[in-house]
Write a protein that holds these residues in place. Structure first.
Motif, mmCIF file in Angstrom:
data_model
loop_
_atom_site.group_PDB
_atom_site.id
_atom_site.type_symbol
_atom_site.label_atom_id
_atom_site.label_comp_id
_atom_site.label_asym_id
_atom_site.label_seq_id
_atom_site.Cartn_x
_atom_site.Cartn_y
_atom_site.Cartn_z
ATOM 1 N N PHE A 204 -1.259 -4.869 22.108
ATOM 2 C CA PHE A 204 -0.078 -5.312 21.362
ATOM 3 C C PHE A 204 0.778 -4.155 20.864
ATOM 4 O O PHE A 204 1.759 -4.381 20.189
ATOM 5 C CB PHE A 204 -0.513 -6.152 20.158
ATOM 6 C CG PHE A 204 -1.242 -7.389 20.534
ATOM 7 C CD1 PHE A 204 -0.588 -8.405 21.208
ATOM 8 C CD2 PHE A 204 -2.586 -7.538 20.254
ATOM 9 C CE1 PHE A 204 -1.258 -9.554 21.579
ATOM 10 C CE2 PHE A 204 -3.256 -8.688 20.619
ATOM 11 C CZ PHE A 204 -2.599 -9.697 21.281
ATOM 12 N N VAL A 205 0.408 -2.922 21.214
ATOM 13 C CA VAL A 205 1.019 -1.776 20.539
ATOM 14 C C VAL A 205 2.531 -1.757 20.679
ATOM 15 O O VAL A 205 3.245 -1.405 19.737
ATOM 16 C CB VAL A 205 0.383 -0.455 21.002
ATOM 17 C CG1 VAL A 205 0.512 -0.248 22.470
ATOM 18 C CG2 VAL A 205 0.958 0.716 20.275
ATOM 19 N N GLU A 206 3.066 -2.160 21.825
ATOM 20 C CA GLU A 206 4.507 -2.013 22.017
ATOM 21 C C GLU A 206 5.304 -3.251 21.631
ATOM 22 O O GLU A 206 6.513 -3.255 21.729
ATOM 23 C CB GLU A 206 4.816 -1.629 23.467
ATOM 24 C CG GLU A 206 4.321 -0.246 23.852
ATOM 25 C CD GLU A 206 4.870 0.846 22.957
ATOM 26 O OE1 GLU A 206 5.999 0.704 22.482
ATOM 27 O OE2 GLU A 206 4.153 1.833 22.725
ATOM 28 N N TYR A 207 4.628 -4.340 21.276
ATOM 29 C CA TYR A 207 5.383 -5.501 20.802
ATOM 30 C C TYR A 207 5.748 -5.268 19.355
ATOM 31 O O TYR A 207 4.918 -4.823 18.565
ATOM 32 C CB TYR A 207 4.545 -6.767 20.909
ATOM 33 C CG TYR A 207 4.280 -7.194 22.326
ATOM 34 C CD1 TYR A 207 5.309 -7.668 23.113
ATOM 35 C CD2 TYR A 207 3.014 -7.108 22.866
ATOM 36 C CE1 TYR A 207 5.081 -8.055 24.422
ATOM 37 C CE2 TYR A 207 2.770 -7.498 24.169
ATOM 38 C CZ TYR A 207 3.802 -7.968 24.936
ATOM 39 O OH TYR A 207 3.590 -8.337 26.218
ATOM 40 N N SER A 208 6.992 -5.562 18.996
ATOM 41 C CA SER A 208 7.316 -5.406 17.590
ATOM 42 C C SER A 208 8.195 -6.553 17.150
ATOM 43 O O SER A 208 8.779 -7.259 17.966
ATOM 44 C CB SER A 208 8.015 -4.075 17.343
ATOM 45 O OG SER A 208 9.301 -4.122 17.894
ATOM 46 N N ASN B 49 0.822 2.087 13.559
ATOM 47 C CA ASN B 49 1.846 2.057 14.578
ATOM 48 C C ASN B 49 3.193 1.740 13.948
ATOM 49 O O ASN B 49 3.353 0.701 13.334
ATOM 50 C CB ASN B 49 1.442 0.958 15.566
ATOM 51 C CG ASN B 49 2.449 0.755 16.648
ATOM 52 O OD1 ASN B 49 3.494 1.384 16.677
ATOM 53 N ND2 ASN B 49 2.148 -0.130 17.553
ATOM 54 N N LYS B 51 5.810 0.660 15.120
ATOM 55 C CA LYS B 51 6.489 -0.531 15.649
ATOM 56 C C LYS B 51 6.089 -1.799 14.912
ATOM 57 O O LYS B 51 6.727 -2.826 15.057
ATOM 58 C CB LYS B 51 6.191 -0.676 17.131
ATOM 59 C CG LYS B 51 6.677 0.521 17.905
ATOM 60 C CD LYS B 51 6.969 0.200 19.314
ATOM 61 C CE LYS B 51 7.751 1.344 19.901
ATOM 62 N NZ LYS B 51 8.294 1.053 21.198
ATOM 63 N N HIS B 52 4.942 -1.746 14.197
ATOM 64 C CA HIS B 52 4.501 -2.935 13.468
ATOM 65 C C HIS B 52 4.762 -2.794 11.968
ATOM 66 O O HIS B 52 4.308 -3.602 11.194
ATOM 67 C CB HIS B 52 2.991 -3.150 13.669
ATOM 68 C CG HIS B 52 2.613 -3.422 15.081
ATOM 69 N ND1 HIS B 52 1.319 -3.639 15.475
ATOM 70 C CD2 HIS B 52 3.347 -3.529 16.190
ATOM 71 C CE1 HIS B 52 1.280 -3.860 16.786
ATOM 72 N NE2 HIS B 52 2.501 -3.787 17.232
ATOM 73 N N PRO B 78 11.096 -0.799 13.192
ATOM 74 C CA PRO B 78 12.183 -1.781 13.149
ATOM 75 C C PRO B 78 12.545 -2.118 11.720
ATOM 76 O O PRO B 78 11.697 -2.116 10.828
ATOM 77 C CB PRO B 78 11.586 -2.989 13.877
ATOM 78 C CG PRO B 78 10.113 -2.848 13.733
ATOM 79 C CD PRO B 78 9.828 -1.393 13.609
ATOM 80 N N VAL C 580 8.471 4.212 24.110
ATOM 81 C CA VAL C 580 7.147 3.754 23.700
ATOM 82 C C VAL C 580 6.611 4.677 22.616
ATOM 83 O O VAL C 580 7.084 5.796 22.424
ATOM 84 C CB VAL C 580 6.156 3.735 24.888
ATOM 85 C CG1 VAL C 580 6.626 2.776 25.938
ATOM 86 C CG2 VAL C 580 5.930 5.103 25.449
ATOM 87 N N TYR C 581 5.598 4.180 21.930
ATOM 88 C CA TYR C 581 4.967 4.945 20.847
ATOM 89 C C TYR C 581 4.104 6.047 21.441
ATOM 90 O O TYR C 581 3.165 5.784 22.175
ATOM 91 C CB TYR C 581 4.119 4.002 19.999
ATOM 92 C CG TYR C 581 3.290 4.718 18.958
ATOM 93 C CD1 TYR C 581 3.894 5.440 17.947
ATOM 94 C CD2 TYR C 581 1.902 4.673 19.003
ATOM 95 C CE1 TYR C 581 3.140 6.092 16.993
ATOM 96 C CE2 TYR C 581 1.144 5.320 18.058
ATOM 97 C CZ TYR C 581 1.765 6.030 17.061
ATOM 98 O OH TYR C 581 1.019 6.679 16.120
#
Lengths: 300, 150, 627
Positions: A204-208, B49, B51-52, B78, C580-581
């Motif tokens: 899930f790392v790249e889902y935001s 992370n 992104k979260h 975000p 990407v991260y």
């Protein structure tokens, strides 16, 4: 199937994510209590979901998102087939397809964390999916059908006047289904592919933002499906006994999962595969052999 | 305040970034997760992370090597997002200020919403800081927030 | 209209065109002749389909003598030539097994021909099963030939190549239409010859070695076949397929020839332990791999098995062992494919595995499993041909033979990458035809306790199949970040895209509209021996007596899952696309290379264990008849 029946099924389908949400809420609260903490409110997963839906969109590429939608779609499909009293094998394969889509989604961004997560996810699927299907096969051997409506009708096992409990005739298959539930809900010791401290929640790392929320929704559906699968093991001719039994069974499994989750540490992926091949597979084979022998005994 | 806005205040997920400090503040942040302080009761989860994440907890003075990393991480978070500078070094550079390899406080690189001084900061102070950050977010949502200069 | 013209067009016309190709030897005329024969073949196969459909059953066609030519005798003479030619090849290669097998083939055959009249009536029998094969051979084969025109553009020996390709198409059509076992044997040997010649095409050391191995294995199968013919005449009193299947022999020994034919079919379909020739055959140019080693020639083996299924079904033990060989092959090849890095080797293992599944279905031998076998045959040919053609384009346009070389192809050649993804989806995803076949095979294998072993094989095989395909797709899809000025992708030639898109459209279209496929093709093919096929589909739901799949619903879901996000994306601004991260660092594009479990499941080690097991199974297969 009359109108009320259909309405109940549709209602169950709509409520399924709510069950999943509540499960994670209770899970977090109880986990906190076990660790002597206060813990978040019961509806915390719902707040998380709402918050994620409201975040600004941020994507890596478009294909990545298509697979997130496909994952949720196939989980919903599996639950839908379950509520339509469909074929168990199709349900298992549809669950497997959703896992494949999740892995493909993780593969479709060039991130090492995501790729490691996807590889682990695939291995986890290889380890657990066959056992789940074999459990379905044992149910078929016991009841003579893969179709749920027939399974409910035929899963007779005389027990204190209550006519039908699959649980007592198939304890090993039940154990396997619990194992699959632990793995698919990403609970310790099998939270290998989405290990958040190790590979930053892997697949899930790249889902935001909203897209992470959508995968969460899929996860809730998945959980409801797995508990529905658990509930197959109890059914009765009497409606209220049936419902009460199913709920009790689900709750017992839920508590068990929680205790296991809190008392174990994460395994490595090869340990999972070995566990599945060395313990799960022999157990289910023994169960199948026993069923075959007992059914032959009946024939003879 | 609608449901989404309410939920934002109830579920701030944090990522903690060390920009080159001594790890003292990091240990205090982790202490917040322990049963004694239990920040999860505010819905706070520690995510690794950006992104979260909603809240970035930044510790340590920003070394020159780390500037682009911090910018990237901030960029990948975000919105709506909040940045908290945790510890004296993160607030101003602390004892490392004006060192040849240090840029200064976090606010030299990315906009900071809440400053939590202390060396090392107390967990209580961190919790207080996060609550303050949520307060700011609430006011921003209501449109009642005023910058100091205005 | 009489069936003679279409049969001639299907069998003799491509051979004639091939000879013309060889004679003219210039590229333009070769291309033109290939186009003409492709068009004619496609039209002919459709005509044959309509004729059989209108006739409401098999068409018996007597062509022992046609237009004054004694066809039967001609085939016998050609057959003898072929035998001696194999002997010549063996001597030229100084390869002892080839010589031995060539001689061993001659003995029973010449003995039989000296004793008996070789001609039977009818000489051709055109029923639905044969028509399915003719459709596969003619349509997919023709598409591959069209593809090959572009693919072999710069090849020096095109004339020879197209001669053998077209000869092969004719021989294949002849083999599936023949009712006379002797004729079938002749065409069977012609396909062996074509296979040998085409694998050898590049004349490298490896190519010659692989070609020789393929020749040895398939000639070995030919020996089994040749031995079976006199034995069949001995026990069944005829070499006509229709007559053989109509008789149920009392004597147990009568199943020796049936087992021998099954053995021959195993060699042709590369079942374990004969899989090595097909893996070696991957050195051939890709159209050859697509045509011979996935879509058509290997199907000849399972076709013969399906054709003789009623005879196999009379011996329960024999059919059980055949089913075990098939199931075992399916499982083991899926395991071996996991560690493969070369695209064509993965596809080769997958081909062997799926043929194994078909063999297993034949071995289970119920109406449902037979229907599943034909369903698998039909859909596998399309999807696998498509995958091989894609692999060829990957080689020519992407300049790689490895899966790892396909990393990020979704950015560099998006059309090709999407085709590959879609093709793999038709191979493994529900509710496409291949999935339906696997699912039916799984459920049917739980009906009898002794078949439960096969259930395990199917379950593990299909899960491992999705593992290796998903790993592959993962690398294809692993998209690097979009560069500022993306280079314009090189457009693919129409000669590549038209065959590929036709196959893809076919695989999807027939999966969506499975109802007609079952009622028009599979039902009539199963009907003569097994009665009404138990599987039905009204295009909305697919039913078997054991369960159902809501196929239309799933297709709608797939379409929604693809197009709903695409519609949503329109509103996403370009600034929202983030890298990407990578822990905040900016380094150059990563290459991830995938993970292939080469240490955990190396295919050579598995082969070492699997082959002895398979040999034991074959010994049992030939031995159980005496019990």
């Amino acid at each position: 199937m009359n109108t009320i029946d259909i309405a109940i099924r549709i209602l169950l389908f709509v409520l399924a994510p709510a069950f999943g949400c509540l499960f994670f809420g209770i899970d977090r609260k109880l986990t906190a209590r076990m660790q002597n903490r206060v813990g978040p409110p019961l509806l915390q997963p719902w707040y998380d979901f709402k918050k994620l839906m409201g975040k600004t969109e941020e994507i890596v590429n478009h294909i990545h998102l298509v697979f997130a939608f496909a994952y949720v779609a196939f989980i919903m499909l599996a639950l839908g087939i379950f509520l339509m009293d469909g074929d168990l094998i199709v349900i298992c394969f549809s669950l497997g397809a959703s896992q494949v889509f999740l892995a493909l989604g993780a593969f479709s961004v060039r991130s090492p964390y995501s790729h490691v997560g996807a590889h682990r996810h695939l291995l986890q699927m290889v380890a657990v999916e066959p056992l789940l299907i074999l459990a379905a096969v044992t149910i078929k051997l016991q009841t003579g059908s893969f179709v749920l409506s027939d399974i409910y009708a035929r899963s007779t096992y005389p027990f204190f006047g209550i006519n039908t409990i699959l649980l007592l005739s198939l304890p090993v298959a039940f154990f396997i289904v619990i194992l699959a539930t632990i793995v698919d809900t990403q609970k310790s010791p099998f939270d290998i592919s989405t290990a958040h401290s190790e590979i930053v929640s892997g697949t899930f790392v790249e889902y935001s933002g909203p897209y992470l929320a959508i995968t969460k929704l899929g996860h809730w559906f998945e959980l409801s499906l797995l508990f529905a699968f658990v509930s197959i093991f109890f059914s009765s001719d009497v409606l209220w006994i049936s419902i009460a039994g199913k709920l009790t069974l689900d709750f017992a499994v839920f508590l068990l999962i929680l205790v296991i989750d809190n008392s174990t540490a994460r395994l490595t992926i090869d340990r999972l595969v070995k566990f599945s091949v060395r313990i799960g597979l022999p157990l289910i084979i023994i169960n199948i052999v026993l069923i075959v022998i007992s059914s032959m005994g009946v024939i003879a | 305040m609608n449901g989404t806005e309410k939920s934002r205040l109830k579920s701030p997920w944090i990522t903690h970034i060390n920009t080159g400090g001594c790890n003292g503040c990091d240990i205090e942040i982790l202490a917040c997760l322990t049963p004694k302080y239990d920040i999860e009761r505010f819905g706070i989860l520690n995510k690794g992370n950006p992104k979260h994440t909603d809240v970035l907890l930044v510790t340590g003075p920003v070394t020159k090597k780390y500037i682009h990393v911090l910018k990237n991480l901030y960029d990948q978070t975000p919105g709506p997002k909040v940045v908290i500078a945790v510890g004296t070094c993160a607030c101003s550079g602390g004892v490392f200020k004006d060192l040849y390899n240090v840029e200064g406080g976090v606010d030299q690189v990315i906009p900071v919403d809440v400053y939590i001084p202390g060396c090392a900061v107390k967990p209580e102070a961190i919790i207080d800081g996060v609550v303050l950050a949520l307060e700011k977010l609430k006011k921003l949502q209501e449109g009642t927030w005023k910058e100091v200069g205005e | 209209m009489s069936a003679e013209i279409p049969v001639l067009l299907a069998v003799a016309f491509p051979v004639l065109m091939g000879i013309l190709c060889y004679a003219l030897r210039n590229r333009r005329s070769i291309a033109a002749l290939s186009f003409i024969s492709s068009a004619v073949l496609i039209a002919t196969s459709l005509v044959l389909f309509w004729m059989v459909r209108d006739n409401g059953g098999g068409i018996r066609l007597d062509m022992n003598e046609f237009a004054g030519i004694p066809v039967s005798e001609l085939i016998m003479v050609l057959d003898s030539f072929l035998m001696f030619y194999f002997l010549y090849i063996g001597i030229k290669l100084k390869n002892l097994p080839t010589i031995i097998f060539a001689v061993l083939q001659m003995i029973p055959l010449f003995w039989f021909e000296s004793q008996h009249q070789g001609a039977v009536t009818p000489s051709f029998y055109i029923d639905s099963l044969a028509v399915i094969m003719v459709l596969i051979v003619s349509i997919i084969g023709s598409l591959i030939v069209i593809y090959a025109i572009k693919y072999m553009e710069h090849d020096k020996k095109q004339a020879r190549f197209f001669f053998f390709m077209l000869l092969f198409l004719g021989a294949m059509n002849g083999a599936v239409l023949s009712n006379n076992l002797l004729w079938l044997f002749f065409f069977w040997e012609v396909t062996t010859l074509c296979c040998y010649a085409l694998i050898r095409h590049e004349e490298t050391e490896e190519a010659i070695k692989s070609a020789t191995r393929a020749l040895v294995v398939t000639l070995g199968g030919g020996v089994a076949f040749a031995l079976a013919i006199p034995l069949i005449f001995e026990y069944f009193g005829s070499v006509s397929f229709i007559d053989i299947l109509a008789i149920s022999p009392a004597l147990g020994l009568a199943f020796i020839p049936v087992a021998l034919i099954a053995l021959a079919a195993f060699t042709k379909s590369a079942q374990i332990p004969f899989q090595s020739w097909l893996l070696g055959a991957m050195v051939a140019p890709t159209p050859v791999s697509a045509l011979l080693h996935s879509a058509t020639m290997v199907n000849l083996g399972v076709y013969v098995l399906i054709r003789s299924a009623p005879a196999i079904g009379l011996a329960p033990w024999l059919s059980f062992v055949i089913a075990v060989v098939g199931g075992f092959t399916f499982f083991v090849t899926a395991l071996m494919a996991v560690s493969q890095v070369t695209i064509k080797r993965v596809l080769a293992y997958s081909t062997i595995g799926n043929l194994g599944l078909i063999v297993m279905c034949v071995g289970i031998n119920t109406p449902l499993s037979l229907s599943a076998a034909i369903l698998l045959l039909f859909f596998h040919a399309m999807s696998k041909a498509l995958l091989f053609l894609s692999a060829g384009v990957v080689d020519h346009e992407g300049h790689t033979k490895k899966i790892t070389g396909m990393e990020g192809m979704i950015r560099s050649i998006p059309v090709l990458a999407v085709t590959v993804v879609a093709a793999v989806m038709t191979m493994m995803m529900l509710p496409f035809g291949m999935f339906i076949g696997k699912w039916v095979a799984l459920e049917v294998s739980t009906t009898r306790p002794e078949l439960l072993l096969l259930t395990g094989f199917v379950i593990f095989g299909s899960v491992l199949t999705s593992l290796y395909y998903t790993k592959w797709l993962g690398l294809v899809l692993s998209a690097p970040e979009e560069p500022e000025h993306p280079p314009k992708p090189h457009p693919l030639s129409k000669l590549y895209t038209i065959p590929m898109f036709t196959l893809l459209a076919g695989a999807i279209f027939f999966s969506v509209f499975m109802g007609p496929v079952i009622s028009e093709l599979i039902g009539p093919a199963v009907a003569p021996y097994y009665g009404l096929t138990p599987m039905t589909s009204d295009n909305i739901t697919f039913f078997t007596p054991m369960g159902w799949v809501p196929s239309l619903l799933i297709f709608v879901l797939i379409v929604v899952a693809i197009f709903l996000p695409l519609k949503m994306f329109k509103s996403i601004p370009k600034e929202a696309v983030k890298p990407v991260y990578r822990c905040g660092e900016d380094f150059e594009q990563l290459r991830l290379k995938g993970f292939f479990y080469e240490r955990e499941v190396p295919d050579d080690r598995i082969t070492r264990y699997a082959n002895p097991i398979a040999v034991i199974l074959l010994v049992i297969m030939l031995g159980v008849i005496f019990i």
